[in-house]
Design an enzyme around this catalytic site. Structure first.
Site, short mmCIF file in Angstrom:
data_model
loop_
_atom_site.label_atom_id
_atom_site.label_comp_id
_atom_site.label_asym_id
_atom_site.label_seq_id
_atom_site.Cartn_x
_atom_site.Cartn_y
_atom_site.Cartn_z
N TYR A 53 0.84 -1.19 0.00
CA TYR A 53 0.00 0.00 0.00
C TYR A 53 0.89 1.26 0.00
O TYR A 53 2.11 1.16 -0.11
CB TYR A 53 -0.97 -0.04 1.18
CG TYR A 53 -1.91 -1.23 1.11
CD1 TYR A 53 -2.72 -1.44 0.00
CD2 TYR A 53 -1.97 -2.16 2.15
CE1 TYR A 53 -3.57 -2.54 -0.07
CE2 TYR A 53 -2.82 -3.26 2.08
CZ TYR A 53 -3.61 -3.45 0.97
OH TYR A 53 -4.44 -4.54 0.89
N ARG B 112 -7.91 -15.84 10.33
CA ARG B 112 -8.82 -16.84 9.75
C ARG B 112 -9.27 -17.87 10.78
O ARG B 112 -10.40 -18.36 10.72
CB ARG B 112 -8.15 -17.50 8.55
CG ARG B 112 -8.15 -16.59 7.32
CD ARG B 112 -7.36 -17.15 6.16
NE ARG B 112 -5.94 -17.14 6.44
CZ ARG B 112 -5.01 -17.58 5.59
NH1 ARG B 112 -5.38 -18.09 4.43
NH2 ARG B 112 -3.74 -17.52 5.89
N GLU C 128 -25.74 -43.18 6.49
CA GLU C 128 -24.66 -43.05 5.52
C GLU C 128 -24.34 -44.41 4.91
O GLU C 128 -24.13 -45.39 5.64
CB GLU C 128 -23.41 -42.47 6.20
CG GLU C 128 -22.13 -42.56 5.40
CD GLU C 128 -22.22 -41.95 4.01
OE1 GLU C 128 -21.74 -42.60 3.06
OE2 GLU C 128 -22.77 -40.83 3.87
#
Length: 665
Positions: free
Chosen positions: A168, A314, A410
């Site tokens: 930046y 995150r 499943e």
């Protein structure tokens, strides 16, 4: 491991922060210039979760640069800052604001040319050639930073961070690649840091010596660029001049953008090669980042003396309660970040233009979807879910949290669905972390899981369900039709050496041969995974991409560059805008979509990566698509609804599993 170090308080310029768990600034696009209720709720959820220090996302200081984040261009932002601070401080979290100008990376919103240190364009190609800043402009921008800083202090927030990294504006002055000036702001390091030094001095003068002020700084991670050692020297000088109270060290720039947001191919702490030489020169508290996911990892960093604080971005997007769960001895219940970048980075860089999360659908929607808002029903319903992949398990988890009696059937002997195949590919093992977590959660919550149970209509109806959720997934569509050439199947397609990616990952590598063609009709990670599996076993790969670039969906989330570097270590040829004309016994005839040229390449194996086919037969057998009344609610989710990606599978499971009590007639 105990968390004595990372949970101990730290003082930054007289301000006590309750622990050393931090969140570096990161864009969300929730505010679109203002402090919105969604933005406040997002940060408050992490404050409730036990975080010590939060750095608010890049905050624009001058109209010569624009972003989708927060604007501090005038005093109208002060009430929003104050509201955010009030919401977060009541839970003990301190909030700083990162002041930012994008320079040549982010042009003004009105179409004017961007400004920078010199007329060097941004390598990302997102803006025009910048105008070199005049001395008057340097003075104007410096004052704009100081004005914004004053607004932060007036709002009652706790401190300021000046962004001096990641390519930046301030970083553009620091780096010799982007600063070609011949005046007092270019040339020597002393001159190149003059702009940064002036901004810090102006901010300090405006907010006072008693207000926390720090910097985030990185190398350029590019040949001839601003090195970690040079960044460390900058840190040493601003510390000596008593201009900063903490330093946050990072990595990368537009010349190496994938290094700024490393995916699952990068290990925990991968930024330390750049960040450590930067922060070790500091005489003030320091922070590092780089895919840290557990408090154990942060504790080790602090014990080793590598930094005083550790940033979890995150990881705290994926689970805002990471700290509280870990402190309570429940680290195993922390929802893991899998490092896919699909929601956090992809959400912002796609038409969604809003940060989301693959593993946590509540991100950005905490006001309505936070699981703490779920009140268990008084009258539980019987919920039958068929399919134990990511969508089915997420639906089971939410239905059980909502208080219902849940049966999950499943067909396979294990849960996980197609993720169990994907995890076999090189650099994709982390994708399995989320399905492991889902499995542990549904067993912990008491879901009735029935493995090796191939459910048909009779088995479902025998449970007398109130709600039926079909999450039976999808299968590779091995019909030989190419999306842009669907007039006929590829001649020679139905031969034993023509495989789906599933076949490839499940087969023995001994069957691959010496050469392969991977045809990618989708542009997602599946083709990359197939190619990397072949390359890893010494197979020469010709990669045929239908699109005009290599894996465009993955390029958006910064995964193609690292993948190409790995693939090119083997024998790898890339063809874009390509098609398969014909498949022979040990070769393929290839061509371009927009021409008649054809040529042959060797191919002992052909991997056809195409759109999958939804497996929705059971849904239809139970009345799906029919308007006839049924004695149960019927839902179709995940790939069984439409083959897409992991983010959508988990999101649909999450939304569908929020089952309410049955309305009384």
């Amino acid at each position: 491991m105990s968390f004595d170090r990372i949970l101990s308080p730290i003082i930054i310029n007289g301000l006590e922060i309750k622990n050393r768990v931090a969140r570096a600034a990161h864009g969300t696009s929730y505010g679109r210039g203002v402090i919105s209720d969604d933005l406040i709720a997002y940060h408050e959820a992490r404050a409730k979760g036990g975080v010590g220090l939060n750095i608010l996302e890049a905050t624009v200081v001058h109209p010569s640069s624009s972003n989708h984040t927060v604007n501090a261009l005038d005093d109208s932002i002060i009430p929003g800052f104050a509201a955010l601070g009030k919401a977060c401080s009541q839970h003990g979290m301190r909030t700083f604001v990162q002041l930012w100008h994008g320079g040549h990376r982010w042009a003004p919103a009105d179409g004017r040319a961007p400004i920078s240190a010199s007329d060097v364009p941004c390598p990302l190609g997102v803006t025009n050639t910048p105008q070199p800043m005049t001395l008057d402009q340097i003075e104007e921008i410096t004052e704009a930073f100081a004005d914004a800083a004053e607004r932060v202090r007036k709002s009652g927030l706790d401190g300021i961070e000046l962004h001096c990294g990641h390519g930046y504006l301030v970083h553009q002055f620091l780096c010799p690649l982007t600063n070609r000036r011949e005046d007092q702001y270019g040339g020597s390091l002393e001159n190149r840091m003059r702009f940064m030094h002036g901004i810090l001095g102006a901010i300090r003068k405006r907010v006072g010596d008693d207000y926390p002020l720090g910097i985030r700084i990185s190398d350029y991670n590019a040949p001839g660029g601003f090195s970690p050692e040079e960044a460390g020297e900058v840190v040493a000088r601003v510390c000596q001049d008593k201009l900063v109270d903490y330093v946050s060290g990072s990595m990368g720039s537009p010349y190496s953008i994938a290094s700024m947001l490393g995916c699952m191919d990068q290990p925990s702490g991968y930024m330390l090669s750049s960040a450590e030489p930067i922060v070790q020169r500091a005489t003030v508290p320091t922070m590092v980042a780089g895919r840290f996911g557990t408090l154990d990892e942060g504790e080790q960093i602090i014990r080793a003396g590598l930094a005083d604080m550790v940033s979890y971005v995150r990881a705290l997007i994926a689970d805002p309660d990471l700290v509280n769960k870990s402190v309570a001895g429940n680290a195993i219940h922390v929802r893991p970040c899998i490092g896919c970048n699909q929601g956090c980075v992809g959400g912002i860089r796609t038409p969604v233009q809003r940060m989301t999360c693959t593993v946590n659908p509540a991100v950005g929607f905490e006001r309505s979807m936070d699981e703490a808002l779920i009140t268990p029903v008084e009258t539980p319903r019987k919920v039958v879910i068929v399919g134990g992949g990511p969508a089915g398990m997420e639906a089971a988890r939410l239905a059980r949290i909502s208080g219902h009696n849940v049966v999950l059937m499943e067909a396979q002997p294990t849960l996980g669905g197609a993720v169990n195949i994907a995890k076999r590919a090189p650099k994709l093992q982390a994708i399995h972390d989320i399905t492991i977590w889902q499995e542990e959660e549904i067993f912990r919550l008491g879901v009735d899981v029935r493995l090796s149970t191939y459910a048909e209509t009779e088995e479902v109806l025998a449970e007398q369900p109130d709600v039926v959720i079909i999450a039976t997934g999808s299968l590779p569509r091995m019909d030989g039709l190419q999306a842009q050439r669907p007039e006929r199947p590829i001649p020679g397609f139905h031969q034993p050496h023509v495989l789906s990616s599933w076949d490839l990952l499940l087969n023995s590598p001994d069957s691959y041969g010496k050469s392969a063609v991977v045809f990618d009709d989708i542009g997602h990670y599946e083709g990359i995974a197939a190619a990397e599996q072949l390359i890893a076993h010494g197979v020469a790969v010709t990669y045929v991409a239908r699109h005009s670039s290599f894996s465009p969906t993955m390029d958006i989330i910064l995964r193609t560059g690292p993948a190409l570097r790995r693939l090119r270590k083997g024998k790898f040829d890339l063809i874009v805008s390509g098609r398969i004309v014909e498949i022979g016994r040990d070769s393929c005839t290839l061509g371009y979509l927009d021409g008649d040229e054809e040529w042959d390449v060797p191919a002992d194996t052909v991997v056809f990566v195409s759109y999958n086919q939804a497996q929705a037969d059971l849904w239809r057998a139970l009345g799906g698509g029919s308007r006839a009344p049924k004695p149960y609610e019927l839902h179709l989710i995940g790939d069984a609804n439409a083959p897409r990606d992991l983010l959508m599978a988990i999101r649909e499971g999450n939304m569908t599993g929020r089952i309410k009590e049955k309305a009384h007639a």
